[in-house]
Structure formats: structure tokens, C-alpha cells
Design an enzyme around this catalytic site. Structure first.
Site, PDB file in Angstrom:
ATOM      1  N   SER A 143      51.501  -4.544 -17.594  1.00 24.74           N
ATOM      2  CA  SER A 143      52.499  -5.656 -17.966  1.00 24.74           C
ATOM      3  C   SER A 143      52.145  -6.088 -16.984  1.00 24.74           C
ATOM      4  O   SER A 143      52.142  -5.090 -15.937  1.00 24.74           O
ATOM      5  CB  SER A 143      53.878  -4.948 -18.372  1.00 24.74           C
ATOM      6  OG  SER A 143      54.769  -6.096 -17.100  1.00 24.74           O
ATOM      7  N   TYR A 156      60.049   0.680 -14.762  1.00 26.49           N
ATOM      8  CA  TYR A 156      59.091  -0.560 -15.734  1.00 26.49           C
ATOM      9  C   TYR A 156      58.228  -0.654 -15.043  1.00 26.49           C
ATOM     10  O   TYR A 156      56.908  -0.231 -15.029  1.00 26.49           O
ATOM     11  CB  TYR A 156      60.212  -2.014 -16.373  1.00 26.49           C
ATOM     12  CG  TYR A 156      59.409  -2.545 -16.908  1.00 26.49           C
ATOM     13  CD1 TYR A 156      58.987  -1.926 -18.842  1.00 26.49           C
ATOM     14  CD2 TYR A 156      58.267  -3.358 -17.312  1.00 26.49           C
ATOM     15  CE1 TYR A 156      58.432  -1.971 -19.175  1.00 26.49           C
ATOM     16  CE2 TYR A 156      57.419  -4.033 -18.119  1.00 26.49           C
ATOM     17  CZ  TYR A 156      57.859  -3.415 -18.601  1.00 26.49           C
ATOM     18  OH  TYR A 156      57.060  -4.107 -19.608  1.00 26.49           O
TER      19      TYR A 156
HETATM   20  N1  NAD Z   1      57.962  -8.520 -24.591  1.00 23.99           N
HETATM   21  C1  NAD Z   1      57.053  -8.490 -23.061  1.00 23.99           C
HETATM   22  O1  NAD Z   1      57.793  -9.494 -22.721  1.00 23.99           O
HETATM   23  C2  NAD Z   1      57.094  -7.448 -22.798  1.00 23.99           C
HETATM   24  C3  NAD Z   1      55.925  -7.810 -21.502  1.00 23.99           C
HETATM   25  C4  NAD Z   1      54.710  -6.848 -20.490  1.00 23.99           C
HETATM   26  C5  NAD Z   1      54.893  -5.578 -21.647  1.00 23.99           C
HETATM   27  N2  NAD Z   1      54.824  -5.633 -22.178  1.00 23.99           N
HETATM   28  C6  NAD Z   1      55.104  -3.961 -22.930  1.00 23.99           C
HETATM   29  O2  NAD Z   1      54.894  -4.289 -24.387  1.00 23.99           O
HETATM   30  C7  NAD Z   1      55.277  -3.279 -25.388  1.00 23.99           C
HETATM   31  C8  NAD Z   1      55.454  -3.477 -26.538  1.00 23.99           C
HETATM   32  O3  NAD Z   1      56.606  -4.163 -26.417  1.00 23.99           O
HETATM   33  P1  NAD Z   1      57.265  -5.558 -27.235  1.00 23.99           P
HETATM   34  O4  NAD Z   1      57.641  -7.112 -26.389  1.00 23.99           O
HETATM   35  O5  NAD Z   1      56.823  -5.383 -28.855  1.00 23.99           O
HETATM   36  O6  NAD Z   1      58.582  -5.272 -27.616  1.00 23.99           O
HETATM   37  P2  NAD Z   1      59.832  -4.330 -28.899  1.00 23.99           P
HETATM   38  O7  NAD Z   1      61.069  -3.546 -28.270  1.00 23.99           O
HETATM   39  O8  NAD Z   1      59.211  -4.877 -29.962  1.00 23.99           O
HETATM   40  O9  NAD Z   1      58.836  -2.723 -29.411  1.00 23.99           O
HETATM   41  C9  NAD Z   1      58.273  -1.410 -28.798  1.00 23.99           C
HETATM   42  C10 NAD Z   1      58.255  -0.591 -29.454  1.00 23.99           C
HETATM   43  O10 NAD Z   1      57.804   0.741 -28.991  1.00 23.99           O
HETATM   44  C11 NAD Z   1      59.170   1.486 -29.851  1.00 23.99           C
HETATM   45  N3  NAD Z   1      59.470   2.770 -29.216  1.00 23.99           N
HETATM   46  C12 NAD Z   1      60.282   2.087 -27.762  1.00 23.99           C
HETATM   47  N4  NAD Z   1      60.375   4.124 -27.395  1.00 23.99           N
HETATM   48  C13 NAD Z   1      59.565   4.897 -28.994  1.00 23.99           C
HETATM   49  C14 NAD Z   1      59.050   6.307 -28.392  1.00 23.99           C
HETATM   50  N5  NAD Z   1      60.130   7.390 -27.474  1.00 23.99           N
HETATM   51  N6  NAD Z   1      58.322   6.593 -29.098  1.00 23.99           N
HETATM   52  C15 NAD Z   1      57.717   5.594 -29.899  1.00 23.99           C
HETATM   53  N7  NAD Z   1      58.130   4.667 -29.730  1.00 23.99           N
HETATM   54  C16 NAD Z   1      58.727   4.201 -29.221  1.00 23.99           C
HETATM   55  C17 NAD Z   1      60.226   0.850 -30.497  1.00 23.99           C
HETATM   56  O11 NAD Z   1      60.692   1.424 -31.276  1.00 23.99           O
HETATM   57  C18 NAD Z   1      59.365  -0.429 -30.286  1.00 23.99           C
HETATM   58  O12 NAD Z   1      59.166  -0.591 -31.849  1.00 23.99           O
HETATM   59  C19 NAD Z   1      55.638  -2.138 -24.013  1.00 23.99           C
HETATM   60  O13 NAD Z   1      54.894  -1.096 -23.592  1.00 23.99           O
HETATM   61  C20 NAD Z   1      55.910  -3.759 -23.567  1.00 23.99           C
HETATM   62  O14 NAD Z   1      56.365  -3.262 -21.592  1.00 23.99           O
HETATM   63  C21 NAD Z   1      56.460  -6.280 -23.208  1.00 23.99           C
END
Ligand code: NAD
Length: 262
Positions: A143, A156
Site C-alpha cells: 500500500s 496498517y
Molecule cells: N482498497 C484500498 O483503498 C486499498 C489501498 C491500498 C491497499 N489495499 C490492500 O489491498 C488488499 C485488498 O483490499 P480490498 O480493497 O480488496 O479490500 P476488501 O476488504 O474488499 O478485500 C480484502 C479481502 O481479504 C479477505 N481477508 C481478510 N482477512 C483475511 C484472512 N485472515 N484470511 C483470508 N482472507 C482474509 C477479506 O475477507 C476480503 O475478501 C488488502 O491487502 C488491502 O490492504 C487496499
């Protein structure tokens, strides 16, 4: 119609029921890849949408923070698919928003256990299979919060700094085995749950960095980003597909930043 760069290959996608995981799984499947989804959430809808692209897709319920579960899950994937060509190591949570002096120790431990230890667990088990195969490509989701210390997000930010560190070491450890390891760092992505949650919680945290009014917070956050807008989820999969493909055959240990800021 995209080129079928990944026909005959398998990609594991953790967090595959989530927004970035599913969008990326769909993109890789569109380019011919079979998909193994890993998540703690229900994956039926994700599996249905991917199967419409006429690739093989299976779901594995697994908590990435639990090494035993991950080990068993990767064994099951290997039995089902025989090889693992690509890993999108992407599961993660955002955690609470609070300054460090009031940050919950329990939340800190939880975020680190999923975002960092979870990323290690999956990388550890999948890379063992890839070393035996003598090939593989891995993309970890970090991120922009892992590039600069984000306000009110100690756990985070620390977890994502850790994912970038893990990427750099894994790249060196695995290069002799014909395995590339890179990272992507999304910035502010929206619209949707994570964007709304971030804006609301930064407003509620009541610090000198952001206003207490959510509309103003949204403007302040967008003002930190050179492109002056948040990124769309659909702007992520292309970067992952590039890193998975032969177009990046000399890249390992790099981190693609998807917009500056934070
Ligand atoms: N959306 C943003 O703005 C953003 C920005 C930077 C980084 N990210 C990163 O991108 C990745 C995906 O995020 P997203 O935006 O799709 O969010 P999201 O919440 O839609 O998806 C995250 C997924 O991870 C799964 N998850 C959580 N804990 C888990 C566990 N213990 N075991 C297995 N699965 C688990 C959740 O059930 C979910 O389906 C994450 O690592 C997040 O930190 C997101």
C-alpha cells in the site's frame, strides 16, 4: 479481447472475494489463467463470475493468519492443480484509526497477524512449492501506507512497510530458483467501502491532520495525491498482470506505486 498470456497457468488469489482480489482474478482469468481463490468470506459469487470466463476456478476457505490452515490449503491447491505458477498475495484488513498513544494493542496484533504474518504464511508455503517446480511469479499487495507513515494507522502502515520488506528479501532469496517477487502499492482507491471507511474514521479521529467534517476530509485526502482523484479498483489489475507476465521478466523486488500521496 485480451491476449491469453496466462493460458495453462494457475494463479492463487488471497482475499479473492474482496474488491481488488476479485477484479484481479477476473483480469487474469480473462487472459486465460485458472484461479484458486482463498478467503475467509463466502466466495460463491466470485467463483461464479470467474467461471463465466471458461477457466477452472476453485475456492478454499482459509484464514491466512493461521500457518497450519495455510499449509493445508496450499497442499490442497497443489493436489487439485499440480502446479502453482502465480500467487497474488493480497488478503488484508485496514484496522482501527487512532493516534499511536491510544491505538488498541489488540487491533495492532490483529492487523499484523493478517496483513504481515498472513502474507508471510502464504509466501512461505507457496514459495516452497515454486522452488520445487523451479518457476513462479509472486505479487504482494502492499500500500502507499507502506511507503510513508499514514496518520492514525500505525498497525496498517507498519504491516504494509513489512510487506514491502518481505518482498525485497523474498525477491533475493527466490531469484536463484527462477521465481520473481514484486509488490503493488495502491493509494486511495474508491469509491467504495475502504474509501468511505477511511474518510469517516479519519474525520472521527479528530487530529490536526484532517478536518472533523467528512466532506472536507475527502477533499484533503484527494489533495495529497498528484492526480487529484482517487484511483479506481479497475486501475489495479493491469499492474498485477504486467508483473505476472513475461513483460516484466527482469523485474524482481520492485514496488509499483499506484498514485503518490498518503
Ligand atoms: N482498497 C484500498 O483503498 C486499498 C489501498 C491500498 C491497499 N489495499 C490492500 O489491498 C488488499 C485488498 O483490499 P480490498 O480493497 O480488496 O479490500 P476488501 O476488504 O474488499 O478485500 C480484502 C479481502 O481479504 C479477505 N481477508 C481478510 N482477512 C483475511 C484472512 N485472515 N484470511 C483470508 N482472507 C482474509 C477479506 O475477507 C476480503 O475478501 C488488502 O491487502 C488491502 O490492504 C487496499
Amino acid at each position: 479481447m485480451k491476449d491469453k498470456r496466462f493460458t495453462g497457468k494457475l494463479c492463487i488469489v488471497t482475499g479473492g472475494a474482496g474488491e481488488i482480489g476479485l477484479a484481479t482474478a477476473l483480469r487474469l482469468a480473462e487472459e486465460g489463467s485458472d484461479i484458486a481463490l482463498i478467503d475467509v468470506k463466502d466466495m460463491k459469487e466470485a467463483q461464479r463470475r470467474i467461471s463465466e470466463l471458461h477457466v477452472t476456478v476453485r475456492s478454499y476457505h482459509c484464514d491466512v493468519s493461521d500457518f497450519r490452515q495455510v499449509n493445508g490449503c496450499i497442499e490442497a491447491v497443489t493436489e487439485d492443480f499440480h502446479s502453482i505458477d502465480m500467487l497474488f498475495n493480497n488478503a488484508g484488513i485496514q484496522g482501527e484509526f487512532s493516534p499511536i498513544h491510544t491505538y488498541s494493542p489488540d487491533d495492532f496484533a490483529k492487523v499484523i497477524s493478517i496483513n504481515l504474518i498472513g502474507a508471510f504464511n502464504v509466501l512461505r508455503c507457496v514459495s516452497e512449492v515454486m522452488v520445487a517446480q523451479h518457476h513462479g511469479v509472486i505479487v504482494n499487495t502492499a500500500s502507499m501506507a507502506g511507503v510513508g507513515g499514514p496518520v492514525n494507522m500505525a498497525a496498517y502502515g507498519a504491516s504494509k512497510f513489512g510487506v514491502i520488506g518481505l518482498t525485497q528479501t523474498a525477491a533475493k532469496d527466490l531469484a536463484p530458483h527462477n521465481i520473481r517477487v514484486n509488490a503493488i502499492s495502491p493509494g486511495y482507491m474508491g469509491p467504495g467501502f475502504m474509501w468511505d471507511r477511511q474518510v469517516d474514521l479519519q474525520a472521527a479521529a479528530n487530529t490536526q491532520y484532517y478536518d472533523g467534517d467528512r466532506e472536507k476530509v475527502a477533499q484533503q485526502m484527494i489533495g495529497e495525491v498528484p492526480m487529484r482523484r482517487y484511483g479506481a479498483i479497475d486501475e489495479i489489475p493491469g499492474a498485477v498482470a504486467f508483473l505476472m507476465s513475461e513483460d516484466s521478466s527482469y523485474s524482481t523486488g520492485i514496488n509499483i506505486k499506484l498514485s503518490g500521496g498518503i
